[in-house]
Design an enzyme around this catalytic site. Structure first.
Site, PDB file in Angstrom:
ATOM      1  N   LYS A 120      -7.947   5.860  17.010  1.00 38.75           N
ATOM      2  CA  LYS A 120      -8.154   6.250  15.619  1.00 38.75           C
ATOM      3  C   LYS A 120      -9.526   6.844  15.375  1.00 38.75           C
ATOM      4  CE  LYS A 120      -6.308   5.554  12.350  1.00 38.75           C
ATOM      5  NZ  LYS A 120      -5.599   5.504  11.109  1.00 38.75           N
ATOM      6  N   GLU A 204     -13.144   2.743   5.754  1.00 39.36           N
ATOM      7  CA  GLU A 204     -12.672   3.910   5.004  1.00 39.36           C
ATOM      8  C   GLU A 204     -12.627   3.547   3.530  1.00 39.36           C
ATOM      9  OE1 GLU A 204      -8.765   5.068   6.219  1.00 39.36           O
ATOM     10  OE2 GLU A 204      -9.422   5.893   8.131  1.00 39.36           O
ATOM     11  N   HIS A 239       5.836  -1.049   6.612  1.00 38.64           N
ATOM     12  CA  HIS A 239       5.575  -0.022   7.627  1.00 38.64           C
ATOM     13  C   HIS A 239       6.834   0.466   8.332  1.00 38.64           C
ATOM     14  CE1 HIS A 239       1.374  -0.664   6.879  1.00 38.64           C
ATOM     15  NE2 HIS A 239       1.490  -1.944   7.176  1.00 38.64           N
ATOM     16  N   ARG A 296       5.254  12.707  19.148  1.00 42.29           N
ATOM     17  CA  ARG A 296       6.641  12.558  19.599  1.00 42.29           C
ATOM     18  C   ARG A 296       7.569  13.215  18.583  1.00 42.29           C
ATOM     19  NH1 ARG A 296       5.295   7.732  16.856  1.00 42.29           N
ATOM     20  NH2 ARG A 296       6.574   7.533  14.978  1.00 42.29           N
TER      21      ARG A 296
HETATM   22  C1  MV4 Z   1      -4.678   3.469   4.461  1.00 44.73           C
HETATM   23  C2  MV4 Z   1      -4.116   3.152   3.203  1.00 44.73           C
HETATM   24  C3  MV4 Z   1      -4.930   3.264   2.096  1.00 44.73           C
HETATM   25  N1  MV4 Z   1      -6.219   3.669   2.235  1.00 44.73           N
HETATM   26  N2  MV4 Z   1      -5.956   3.867   4.548  1.00 44.73           N
HETATM   27  C4  MV4 Z   1      -1.026   1.940   7.105  1.00 44.73           C
HETATM   28  C5  MV4 Z   1      -0.665   2.194   8.519  1.00 44.73           C
HETATM   29  C6  MV4 Z   1      -1.694   3.100   9.054  1.00 44.73           C
HETATM   30  N3  MV4 Z   1      -1.082   4.148   9.803  1.00 44.73           N
HETATM   31  C7  MV4 Z   1      -2.463   3.612   7.896  1.00 44.73           C
HETATM   32  N4  MV4 Z   1      -2.048   2.851   6.764  1.00 44.73           N
HETATM   33  C8  MV4 Z   1      -2.691   2.956   5.563  1.00 44.73           C
HETATM   34  N5  MV4 Z   1      -3.973   3.392   5.589  1.00 44.73           N
HETATM   35  C9  MV4 Z   1      -6.698   3.943   3.454  1.00 44.73           C
HETATM   36  N6  MV4 Z   1      -7.980   4.312   3.573  1.00 44.73           N
HETATM   37  C10 MV4 Z   1      -2.785   2.738   3.167  1.00 44.73           C
HETATM   38  C11 MV4 Z   1      -2.068   2.627   4.342  1.00 44.73           C
HETATM   39  C12 MV4 Z   1      -0.696   2.204   4.220  1.00 44.73           C
HETATM   40  C13 MV4 Z   1       0.371   3.051   4.555  1.00 44.73           C
HETATM   41  C14 MV4 Z   1       0.168   4.332   5.040  1.00 44.73           C
HETATM   42  C15 MV4 Z   1       1.244   5.137   5.372  1.00 44.73           C
HETATM   43  C16 MV4 Z   1       2.542   4.671   5.193  1.00 44.73           C
HETATM   44  C17 MV4 Z   1       2.757   3.429   4.712  1.00 44.73           C
HETATM   45  C18 MV4 Z   1       1.686   2.603   4.393  1.00 44.73           C
HETATM   46  C19 MV4 Z   1       1.938   1.310   3.888  1.00 44.73           C
HETATM   47  C20 MV4 Z   1       0.889   0.505   3.578  1.00 44.73           C
HETATM   48  C21 MV4 Z   1      -0.433   0.944   3.756  1.00 44.73           C
END
Ligand code: MV4
Length: 513
Positions: A120, A204, A239, A296
């Site tokens: 990341k 972040e 998720h 993918r």
């Molecule tokens: C975040 C966010 C809010 N703010 N980053 C969740 C999994 C990871 N891939 C990144 N994720 C998130 N990062 C910041 N700065 C909220 C999420 C997140 C989320 C992102 C994409 C799809 C579903 C999600 C469900 C909960 C939280």
């Protein structure tokens, strides 16, 4: 570079995605090799492939994750390429490299591109330098708690602590006040260490109630990368995505162009080839931020196929053969609207409990604008060993409302007996005003499930029994007419027996005996 046609593909996967790839190969005249674990001996993918080989017992580690054995098998059976599907070995740089080393074409990105997007913080740094908008925050892992406090202060709360090695939400903590930072910092570190063997974390800005919008990209082996538009994936539960659509109800042509450019920049920065997806958070103000890249083919690729008219698996194979992306990939725009629901063997109204068992009865919907990508058939045994997703129902129509009506119609036609599925959840969602109007964010489904706002429809069978009832009625009507009009049996007192024997004789005729 010269193109070299692929003759024989080993599909290193199972279920619907293995079936999806086998179909594309067959359409291209490419021979297919399936692998199957013990419980998958009668899996649809094993039955549909030209050849199928056992790869080990049920646990993935001893079967579908045996990269070395799979490459060895490919060499032994004369496959010149491997398609990894999604999950399993699809994003393991080492597997892509092992294929390359064995002279087998990996139908996917290079190990270098997979590695570059795997970490990341590293991918964030690469994206920052490439001018791709990332979530405001740190460029490096935090050395200690004091620097976390100081950095959060300059950025303002709420903030998010994330594992540098993370992805998928592990080692992630929201922090609302300075008072909560120390404990969240320690918790995130130890969770990251336990999950990834790397306990470094970074900060972040927390994005409040965003949408999850992702861009499909495709790269060829000649340095060209194109965007194939976005998918709206906000409807997810812990998720796990449950519904995806294309285009997003809130993405304008202008925003699509800007997000597409960002995704192409992101992919180009790592020399990306083949199919990939850039995930973005989209906030209420219309700002978007790169999260990560999935290296993918994704589960939800069919909604992109339906609105672009581009077959992504065919394209994966063509670019892997060295063919350049042609003029058909210039400025691809979506046409109409597609929606996908994932059919999981889970009980949506009993805390999504797994629902293994035998599929006793199965009828897929069909008709205009309906596509089913399934890995099962009537009689299939659904085990608890693998991902519970059985199939995907995807619909297309000229606009979103028509697509949702079509989805409702298709779900009503569908019938799955013997196991529970998430179908009732989708029926409930279709009755939800927020979903119906496209008003959603990444937390919506979890909120509505927690509050009990989404309830199973009371008539869960819907239209499912109608054709069966009609057929039964017609059958008995016809039986009665024949019996009543048959002078030989009239008044003989054998009416009931005659009806059954008539039915039996007609049945025998149908089967050609
Ligand atoms: C975040 C966010 C809010 N703010 N980053 C969740 C999994 C990871 N891939 C990144 N994720 C998130 N990062 C910041 N700065 C909220 C999420 C997140 C989320 C992102 C994409 C799809 C579903 C999600 C469900 C909960 C939280």
């Amino acid at each position: 570079m010269t193109t070299k046609k692929i003759q024989k593909v080993l599909i290193a996967n199972r279920g619907e995605i293995a079936v999806r790839v086998i179909r594309a190969c067959r359409e291209r005249g490419i021979r297919t090799v399936a692998i199957y674990s013990e419980p998958d001996r009668l899996g649809l993918h094993a039955l549909l492939a030209d050849e199928a080989y056992p790869i080990g017992p049920a646990p993935s580690r001893e079967s579908y994750l045996r990269g070395d054995a799979i490459v060895e098998l490919a060499v032994r059976v004369g496959a010149d390429a491997i398609h990894p599907g999604y999950g399993f070995l699809s994003e393991r740089a080492g597997f892509s490299r092992a294929c390359r080393d064995a002279g087998i074409t990996f139908i996917g990105p290079t190990p270098e591109a997979i590695d570059a997007m795997g970490s990341k913080v590293e991918s964030r740094r690469l994206m920052m330098d490439a001018g791709v908008p990332v979530v405001p925050g740190g460029r490096d892992p935090l050395p200690d708690l004091d620097s976390a406090v100081a950095f959060a202060e300059t950025m303002g709360y709420p903030v998010m602590i994330k594992a540098s090695a993370g992805g998928g939400g592990k080692g992630m903590r929201r922090v609302d006040t300075a008072a909560d930072l120390a404990s969240a910092y320690r918790a995130a570190r130890s969770e990251a260490g336990a999950s990834f063997g790397d306990d470094s974390v970074y900060l972040e800005k927390f994005i409040v109630d965003p949408r999850h919008v992702e861009i499909q990209v495709m790269g060829d082996l000649h340095g060209r990368v194109v965007s194939l538009g976005e998918r709206e994936c906000s409807l997810q539960r812990r998720h796990q995505k449950v519904v995806e659509e294309a285009p997003s109800p809130v993405v304008s042509p202008e925003l699509r162009r800007r997000m597409g450019e960002a995704a192409v920049k992101a992919a180009s920065a790592v020399g990306y080839s083949n199919a990939g997806t850039c995930e973005f958070l989209l906030d209420r103000e219309g700002s978007f931020y790169f999260l990560e890249m999935n290296t993918r083919l994704q589960v939800e690729h069919p909604v992109t196929e339906l609105v672009t008219g581009i077959d992504l698996v065919h394209t994966q194979i063509r670019v892997a053969e060295g063919e350049p992306l042609g003029p058909g990939f210039d400025d691809v725009q979506p046409r109409g609207h597609a929606v996908e629901v994932r059919l999981y063997a889970e009980d949506p109204f009993n805390r999504f409990a797994p629902s293994p068992g035998r599929i006793e009865r199965l009828r897929w919907p069909d008709g205009p604008g309906v596509r089913v990508d399934s890995g099962v058939y009537e009689g299939s045994e659904v085990t608890i060993h693998y991902d519970p997703m059985l199939a995907k129902l995807i619909v297309w129509a000229t606009d979103r409302e028509l697509a949702l009506q079509r989805l409702e119609r298709a779900l009503a036609e569908m019938r799955i007996e013997g196991i529970r599925t998430t179908v009732p959840l989708y029926k409930a969602l279709l009755a939800d005003a927020d979903f119906r109007s496209g008003n959603m964010d990444i937390g919506m489904l979890d909120r509505k499930l927690a509050s009990g706002e989404l309830q199973p429809p009371d008539d869960d069978e819907g239209l499912a029994d109608l054709p069966l009832i009609a057929a039964a009625l017609a059958h008995f009507e016809e039986t009665n007419r024949l019996v009543a009009g048959d002078p030989a049996s009239a008044g003989s007192g054998t009416g009931y027996r005659s009806r059954w024997s008539l039915a039996g004789r007609r049945g025998a005729l149908r089967e050609g005996t």
